[in-house]
Motif scaffolding. Structure first.
Motif: not given
Length: 316
Positions: A50-65
């Motif tokens: 996993v990369t991006g906002s999910y790995r970095n814990n900066t994801n929001t509900r708008a990050d749908s994928d």
């Protein structure tokens, strides 16, 4: 009725719930299984992460994928110093008949076989694996390892290099897209610790703010929101000095104002934005191939200021 911005920023700062985290995890595991099931891939050295906002814990509900990287370690791309101090020939590095296009094609075939051809769409940079039940949509990017040589030697006498990952877009095969996910993660964690966990909360606020502007803003705000990516927002916030965070207990308005103020000054017309870097610190934020500009960032920041601060004058 006017919005309660103090409460809104508090809500936006929070991370997503455990359910979405679990769905993201399932997406990664399903893609791993697809790779393991492919006979022409199972004997290769491949990481699925996993990369991006999910790995970095900066994801929001708008990050749908969820962003997933499939990285081949058996073959690599290289970058050498322009002065010729280190070359491929000096290191004895050999080319391979199994190159990037072959690997990407094999990964695509494995995903189609596992998830069904209709559930996998090929884009220029990533393969879109559509959601099913408890699994999130996944953008699967296929990479080879990337190794950047510095021209210096380590204490052990070896040529120094940094490890990243690299892909080539389908529509621009000569373009080198180089990411530094491990450096990004480590520096993001360090920044978060240095700011009493405010860095990632403010990143989420900026992402929510962009989505809010796109959905409910005026024409200027809608236009500005479309000019910057989530990645750029995270990088911008990372460049802000630690002293702009943790300015009030239990609230985020002072932090948000301080971060916006610093970034507006750093990107305004006439400012030297060359020192702004990606979170990884490995390359400038505004560099040629990515087509990001300080003008785009400034337009967003100016519109965001007016969204949150109303008629209050822009900082100078």
């Amino acid at each position: 009725m006017s919005r309660n911005w103090d409460q809104t920023l508090k809500d936006w700062a929070e991370t997503i719930d455990a359910t979405d985290e679990e769905r993201g995890s399932r997406a990664r595991e399903a893609i791993k299984e697809a790779i393991r099931s492919a006979s022409n891939l199972k004997h290769k050295k491949i990481d699925v992460a996993v990369t991006g906002s999910y790995r970095n814990n900066t994801n929001t509900r708008a990050d749908s994928d969820i962003d997933v990287a499939v990285v081949l370690h058996d073959v690599a791309f290289y970058a050498f110093p322009a002065d010729g101090s280190v070359t491929q020939e000096m290191l004895g590095l050999q080319g391979s008949s199994y190159a990037f296009d072959s690997f990407r094609n094999d990964v695509e075939a494995a995903l189609r076989a596992h998830f069904g051809a209709s559930n996998v769409a090929a884009g220029n940079k990533a393969l879109d694996v559509r959601a099913s039940g408890a699994r999130l949509d996944a953008d699967v990017a296929v990479f080879l390892k990337h190794r950047r040589y510095t021209g210096k030697k380590t204490a052990a006498g070896e040529w120094e290099y940094f490890d990243g990952v690299e892909l080539r877009p389908r529509n621009a095969p000569a373009l080198r897209v180089i990411n530094w996910p491990d450096q990004h993660y480590k520096r993001g964690v360090a920044k978060n610790e240095a700011t009493n966990r405010r860095f990632k909360r403010v990143v989420r606020i900026f992402k929510h703010l962009r989505a809010d502007m796109a959905a409910q803003g005026d024409l200027e705000q809608k236009s500005a929101a479309g000019q910057v990516s989530s990645f750029v927002l995270e990088c911008l916030v990372h460049n802000v000095p630690d002293t702009c965070f943790n300015l009030e207990d239990g609230g985020y308005m002072k932090d948000t104002k301080a971060v916006l103020s610093w970034l507006l000054r750093a990107t305004q017309p006439g400012a030297d934005s060359s020192a702004l870097t990606e979170v990884s610190g490995m390359q400038p934020l505004f560099h040629g191939p990515a087509r990001r500009t300080p003008e785009q960032a400034y337009a967003f920041l100016k519109a965001a200021w007016r969204r949150v601060r109303g008629a209050e004058l822009l900082p100078r």
